[in-house]
Design an enzyme around this catalytic site. Structure first.
Site, PDB file in Angstrom:
ATOM      1  N   HIS A   1       0.821  -1.224   0.000  1.00 28.56           N
ATOM      2  CA  HIS A   1       0.000   0.000   0.000  1.00 28.56           C
ATOM      3  C   HIS A   1       0.851   1.270   0.000  1.00 28.56           C
ATOM      4  CE1 HIS A   1      -3.695  -2.202   0.405  1.00 28.56           C
ATOM      5  NE2 HIS A   1      -3.330  -2.757   1.546  1.00 28.56           N
TER       6      HIS A   1
ATOM      7  N   ASP B   1      -2.318 -10.395  -2.729  1.00 28.87           N
ATOM      8  CA  ASP B   1      -2.914  -9.993  -1.451  1.00 28.87           C
ATOM      9  C   ASP B   1      -4.402  -9.687  -1.676  1.00 28.87           C
ATOM     10  OD1 ASP B   1      -1.973  -8.675   1.430  1.00 28.87           O
ATOM     11  OD2 ASP B   1      -3.692  -7.611   0.550  1.00 28.87           O
TER      12      ASP B   1
ATOM     13  N   HIS C   1      -6.051  -7.217  -0.742  1.00 33.17           N
ATOM     14  CA  HIS C   1      -6.277  -5.791  -1.008  1.00 33.17           C
ATOM     15  C   HIS C   1      -5.491  -5.330  -2.239  1.00 33.17           C
ATOM     16  CE1 HIS C   1      -6.738  -6.457   3.409  1.00 33.17           C
ATOM     17  NE2 HIS C   1      -7.840  -5.762   3.196  1.00 33.17           N
TER      18      HIS C   1
ATOM     19  N   ASP D   1      -4.336 -13.021   3.023  1.00 29.29           N
ATOM     20  CA  ASP D   1      -5.600 -12.556   3.604  1.00 29.29           C
ATOM     21  C   ASP D   1      -6.787 -12.885   2.688  1.00 29.29           C
ATOM     22  OD1 ASP D   1      -4.469 -10.676   1.880  1.00 29.29           O
ATOM     23  OD2 ASP D   1      -4.572  -9.005   3.310  1.00 29.29           O
TER      24      ASP D   1
HETATM   25  N1  Q9C Z   1     -12.756  -2.409   6.807  1.00 29.73           N
HETATM   26  C1  Q9C Z   1      -2.540  -5.370   4.025  1.00 29.73           C
HETATM   27  O1  Q9C Z   1      -3.138  -6.435   3.950  1.00 29.73           O
HETATM   28  N2  Q9C Z   1      -7.950  -1.483   7.179  1.00 29.73           N
HETATM   29  N3  Q9C Z   1      -3.124  -4.243   4.464  1.00 29.73           N
HETATM   30  C2  Q9C Z   1      -9.036  -2.078   6.461  1.00 29.73           C
HETATM   31  C3  Q9C Z   1     -11.412  -2.644   6.320  1.00 29.73           C
HETATM   32  C4  Q9C Z   1      -6.654  -1.544   6.535  1.00 29.73           C
HETATM   33  C5  Q9C Z   1      -4.512  -4.210   4.860  1.00 29.73           C
HETATM   34  C6  Q9C Z   1     -10.378  -1.811   7.060  1.00 29.73           C
HETATM   35  C7  Q9C Z   1      -6.328  -2.856   5.895  1.00 29.73           C
HETATM   36  C8  Q9C Z   1      -4.925  -2.865   5.339  1.00 29.73           C
HETATM   37  C9  Q9C Z   1      -1.090  -5.288   3.683  1.00 29.73           C
HETATM   38 ZN    ZN Z   2      -4.107  -7.253   2.378  1.00 28.03          ZN
END
Ligand code: Q9C
Ligand code: ZN
Length: 341
Positions: free
Chosen positions: A159, A195, A197, A284
């Site tokens: 990110h 991932d 996301h 994830d």
């Molecule tokens: N409702 C990685 O997996 N918050 N980052 C999400 C969702 C941040 C995930 C809230 C999630 C970041 C590297």
């Molecule tokens: Zn992620």
């Protein structure tokens, strides 16, 4: 395969994130890395320490003032007498000035961060730098002839963009690995991001470049973090037009639809014909991940590993997300194991 690990990751601990209206202990915890380390050591992978690199290496991917901000942010917060957590509380959204970098700590945090889920604690910088070095070490091992290498990066990186941080990420480990391979002479490098996301930071870093292809499978940003990037119509710009491929999938996606999208991604990679591959390896996508909604099971991770290994490319695997801590080791080891055969 060789797996790069540093115990310094554990210094990034104790932070809180704003999650659905509440300040909660961050999901991105040190036990994630320790459970992965134990699982991959038990599977026979060889743990190695990260090497040292000149910090100028970071500047191939990140803005220098951003790097200095991250390094000093916690000390500055404390020296200004603040209590509580180093979390931003205001951002330059539409209509606000983006050309000013405020000198105060609160304005600086809002300028460089894009969410309130990415706390900076006293040891964050030590862990961030160790993760960056781990990714570059895995890239160096592959540039030197290893068929594949794994970097157990914590905190994750995909990110983080050239001068912004968020999503538990501070420096972009996968981007640093890809840039390392480019600097080592690989003419074309692909980053495949699996991932859950969207890897918004990686996409932004290579958006206008044709020498690094970015391909991502992820939860549809219409409903999933990071919400404001990762749509299918984002394809790169300028010389990079056509070298970004986003494959957003609906919440609830299970193996069959996931595997079909992965085949689409592999086809695009084969057509690009890179000299090496960097995998942003988040797990994830697992069915019981606490912040995600895909439905992959542990038996699917060796299948993903097999498909990735089937590209027959020198491959750097970089750890990203995965928050179902009890199963994270088995799932990561499942992907890595496919490369040994
Ligand atoms: N409702 C990685 O997996 N918050 N980052 C999400 C969702 C941040 C995930 C809230 C999630 C970041 C590297
Ligand atoms: Zn992620």
């Amino acid at each position: 395969m060789k797996a790069v690990y540093s115990p310094l990751h554990a210094r990034h601990d104790g932070g809180f994130e704003l999650y659905r209206g509440q300040l909660v202990p961050t999901f991105e915890t040190p036990d994630r890395a320790e459970i992965i380390r134990a699982a991959i050591a038990a599977a026979g992978h060889e743990l190695v320490q990260p090497r040292e690199f000149p910090e100028s290496r970071l500047l191939g991917v990140h803005d220098g003032e951003f790097v200095e901000f991250l390094r000093g942010a916690h000390a500055r917060w404390q020296s200004e007498g603040r209590q509580g957590h180093v979390i931003p509380s205001g951002f330059p959204a539409r209509g606000l000035r983006q050309d000013r970098r405020p000198s105060g700590i609160s304005g600086s945090l809002g300028y460089y961060a894009f969410d309130a889920s990415t706390p900076i604690v006293a040891g964050t910088w030590d862990a961030v730098l160790a993760a960056a070095r781990s990714a570059m070490t895995a890239a160096a091992l592959v540039a030197e002839g290893e068929r594949a290498a794994y970097a157990l990066c914590r905190p994750p990186g995909h990110h983080a963009a050239r001068s912004t941080y968020g999503g538990y990420c501070y420096l972009n480990n996968a981007a640093l690995a890809a840039q390392y391979l480019r600097d080592a002479g690989h003419r074309r490098v692909t980053i495949l991001d699996v991932d859950y996301h969207h890897g918004n930071g990686t996409q932004e870093i290579f958006w206008e470049r044709e020498d690094v292809q970015f391909v991502s499978l992820h939860g549809d940003p219409e409903t999933e973090y990071p919400w404001f990037l990762g749509y299918a119509d984002e394809r790169g710009a300028g010389p990079g037009e056509g070298f970004t491929l986003n494959l957003p999938l609906p919440a609830g996606t299970a193996w069959d639809a996931y595997a079909a999208a992965l085949q689409t991604a592999l086809g695009a990679i084969t057509r690009y014909d890179p000299e090496s591959l960097v995998v942003s390896l988040g797990v994830d996508t697992f069915v019981s991940d606490p912040i995600s909604s895909f439905k992959l099971e542990s038996r699917h991770y060796p299948l993903i590993g097999g498909l990735l290994a089937g590209l027959r490319l020198p491959t750097v695997l970089v750890q990203e997300g995965g928050y179902a801590v009890a199963e994270i080791g088995e799932n990561v080891a499942g992907v890595l194991g496919a490369f040994a055969d």
